[in-house]
Design a protein around this motif. Structure first.
Motif, short mmCIF file in Angstrom:
data_model
loop_
_atom_site.label_atom_id
_atom_site.label_comp_id
_atom_site.label_asym_id
_atom_site.label_seq_id
_atom_site.Cartn_x
_atom_site.Cartn_y
_atom_site.Cartn_z
N MET A 98 46.04 0.28 22.20
CA MET A 98 44.59 0.16 22.34
C MET A 98 44.02 -0.95 21.47
SD MET A 98 41.53 2.82 21.45
CE MET A 98 41.48 2.16 19.79
N GLN A 99 44.47 -1.02 20.22
CA GLN A 99 43.96 -2.06 19.32
C GLN A 99 44.34 -3.45 19.82
OE1 GLN A 99 44.06 -1.16 14.87
NE2 GLN A 99 45.49 0.35 15.65
N SER A 100 45.55 -3.59 20.35
CA SER A 100 45.99 -4.89 20.83
C SER A 100 45.17 -5.34 22.04
CB SER A 100 47.48 -4.84 21.20
OG SER A 100 48.24 -4.49 20.07
N VAL A 142 50.37 -11.88 19.09
CA VAL A 142 50.68 -12.11 20.50
C VAL A 142 49.44 -11.86 21.36
CG1 VAL A 142 52.08 -11.35 22.45
CG2 VAL A 142 53.12 -11.56 20.19
N ALA A 143 48.69 -10.79 21.02
CA ALA A 143 47.47 -10.50 21.77
C ALA A 143 46.45 -11.62 21.63
CB ALA A 143 46.86 -9.18 21.28
N ALA A 144 46.36 -12.20 20.44
CA ALA A 144 45.45 -13.33 20.24
C ALA A 144 45.85 -14.52 21.11
CB ALA A 144 45.44 -13.74 18.77
N LEU A 167 54.31 -4.33 12.55
CA LEU A 167 54.26 -4.26 14.01
C LEU A 167 52.86 -4.55 14.53
CD1 LEU A 167 56.49 -1.17 14.94
CD2 LEU A 167 56.63 -3.45 15.96
N LEU A 168 51.86 -3.95 13.89
CA LEU A 168 50.48 -4.17 14.32
C LEU A 168 50.11 -5.64 14.18
CD1 LEU A 168 47.77 -3.07 15.28
CD2 LEU A 168 47.18 -2.63 12.90
N GLY A 169 50.47 -6.26 13.05
CA GLY A 169 50.15 -7.66 12.85
C GLY A 169 50.85 -8.56 13.86
N SER A 170 52.11 -8.26 14.16
CA SER A 170 52.87 -9.08 15.11
C SER A 170 52.28 -8.98 16.51
CB SER A 170 54.34 -8.62 15.14
OG SER A 170 54.94 -8.74 13.88
N THR A 186 40.61 -8.72 24.16
CA THR A 186 39.28 -8.93 24.74
C THR A 186 38.31 -9.52 23.73
OG1 THR A 186 38.60 -6.66 24.24
CG2 THR A 186 39.62 -7.05 26.37
N MET A 187 38.44 -9.12 22.45
CA MET A 187 37.56 -9.66 21.42
C MET A 187 37.80 -11.15 21.24
SD MET A 187 37.26 -8.64 17.35
CE MET A 187 38.81 -9.44 16.92
#
Length: 492
Positions: free
Chosen positions: A287-289, A418-420, A411-414, A294-295
């Motif tokens: 969800m955060q990714s 990629v999401a960015a 993991l969240l940062g990685s 979108t952000m």
């Protein structure tokens, strides 16, 4: 295992802080993180000057951002291993020293390649600070206080990127671009000196070597994937096409994942993927990714629309979008306190719906949309994201056992890097494709551009439907002792 501080067991955190619910060890980490994240966005308004001074193209100038993002993608996967091998003070010293050296290099850079190199060094320090902050938070903060403390952290990490463009616009109005780094350097030195005087070690360190093959696979896989995504839509004669980089990066990342699974069974992995076996963490991460994607799309599209179509200056654009970031940051502590009282669902579900609504409205903008409406919608978007990120991060990491905190943060940062890259590539590609299509059909230049912007926002709105679905899957609270549960085995 070698204990680095006997006062750092989770139950002793508040006592060590001096008062229940007070965690002074985090103050210096938050201040340091604010400083390094602020520097991520201060270069946005300086690119035209740098193009003129160094005589480089706009595509070359974009390497100031691309190189930063690539470095983050390469370094962050290693931080899960690194943070378990060194003390808090050592990690802080390394991060701030590396960032400080990069800042000096940037401030004194005689050529453009040296400036890009300085940004790479800065990014290496930045990549360590964020996982360090989050891992330390989860280690020392009692579960009952995590929402409130995470909200205060959100204030710092949300306000910093929002202030970057506005701050750089002010500095560039009265001084040269080198002052963007010159003004940051004394702050870095001050935070480093004061932080080391008062920062205490938390958690425990582990002995063990690093799997060099995993480091190489991580760098090639995540770096290649992010680089390929950042080049989508570009064409260079004789160069490797962007899709080849993306496919190659994905293949190497898959190889990296398989190696981590094998290492988990017989030794210590570089990045422990068992965190993904915890459902709440996996859903929170997804969800955060998606929300982050979108952000980033909105953060790219809105300034492009305001400057290229509406004719605003970079400073005016920064001032227009800054209230949204400020609102997101200032609301962080409130969201944290509400989360501690009522749980996650009353926040994340309305927040996800707010993201969808804001993007849907932005998909209908035109050449004369009132600035007040744009400001209001952008504030709605950022406030809605604040309602998502604080509860989701707290729930996600809280669902992990303590020995996976560092790996969960990595993991969240990685995945966010990629999401960015995906958000940037998707936004630019849809904008360019739709604008070209409308122009070919006979639309005017402005009308074609508006059509491209609207389509890009519409695609982001469709993706936001997934954010709503994932938000509905998150529990309101974690069951007692959730972070001590053994994870289910990873699927074969």
């Amino acid at each position: 295992m070698t204990a680095t501080d006997t006062t750092t067991a989770p139950a002793a955190g508040p006592a060590a802080a001096g008062a229940p619910g007070s965690y002074p060890v985090l103050r210096w980490l938050v201040l340091a993180t604010f400083t390094v994240i602020l520097n991520e966005t201060v270069m946005v308004n300086a690119i035209p000057r740098l193009m003129a001074q160094f005589e480089v193209s706009a595509r070359a100038a974009q390497w100031l951002s691309t190189a930063f993002m690539l470095t983050m993608a390469v370094v962050i996967p290693v931080t899960g291993w690194f943070l378990q091998r060194v003390t808090t003070r050592t990690a802080f010293t390394v991060a701030m020293s590396v960032f400080g050296v990069g800042t000096v290099v940037c401030a004194l850079a005689p050529t453009f390649p040296v400036l890009v190199g300085g940004r790479v060094v800065q990014a290496a320090g930045t990549a360590v600070m964020m996982p360090l902050l989050m891992t330390t938070l989860m280690t020392v903060v009692h579960e009952r206080d995590r929402g409130r403390v995470m909200g205060n952290v959100t204030l710092a990490i949300s306000v910093a990127p929002a202030l970057g463009p506005a701050l750089s616009g002010v500095v560039l109005a009265v001084a040269g671009w080198r002052w963007l780094f010159g003004l940051v350097l004394p702050v870095v030195v001050l935070v480093s000196v004061l932080g080391l005087r008062r920062l205490e070690n938390v958690g425990e360190t582990r002995a063990g070597g690093v799997d060099v093959v995993s480091v190489v696979l991580s760098a090639l896989g995540f770096g290649g994937l992010v680089y390929g995504l950042s080049r989508i839509g570009e064409q260079h004669a004789g160069s490797v096409p962007a899709p080849v980089w993306v496919v190659g990066g994905l293949a190497v990342v898959a190889t990296f994942v398989l190696r981590q699974r094998r290492l988990t069974r017989r030794s210590e992995p570089l990045l422990d993927l068992r965190a993904l076996a915890h459902k709440v963490f996996a859903v929170s991460l997804a969800m955060q990714s998606l929300a982050f994607l979108t952000m980033l799309g909105a953060m790219i599209l809105l300034p492009l629309y305001l400057q290229d179509l509406r004719g605003l200056t970079p400073l005016q654009t920064g001032l227009l979008v800054a209230p949204g970031g400020l609102a997101m940051g200032l609301l962080g502590p409130v969201v944290g306190r509400v989360f501690d009282r009522v749980g996650a669902r009353p926040l994340v579900v309305p927040g996800a719906v707010g993201v969808l609504a804001a993007l849907a409205v932005l998909s209908r903008i035109d050449e004369t949309t009132p600035y007040a409406l744009l400001l209001g919608v952008q504030v709605l978007l950022m406030v809605s994201l604040a309602m998502l990120f604080t509860p989701a991060f707290t729930l996600g990491l809280g669902a992990l056992p303590p020995h996976l905190y560092a790996h969960g943060s990595a993991l969240l940062g990685s995945v966010q890097q990629v999401a960015a890259a995906v958000g940037t590539a998707l936004t630019v590609t849809v904008l360019s494709w739709r604008s070209a299509q409308l122009a070919a059909d006979g639309a005017g230049e402005a009308a074609a551009y508006v059509g491209g912007v609207r389509m890009a926002f519409a695609v982001s709105a469709v993706l936001a439907v997934g954010v709503v679905v994932l938000a509905a899957m998150l529990p309101n609270r974690l069951p007692a002792g959730a972070d001590d549960e053994a994870p289910a085995p990873l699927p074969h």
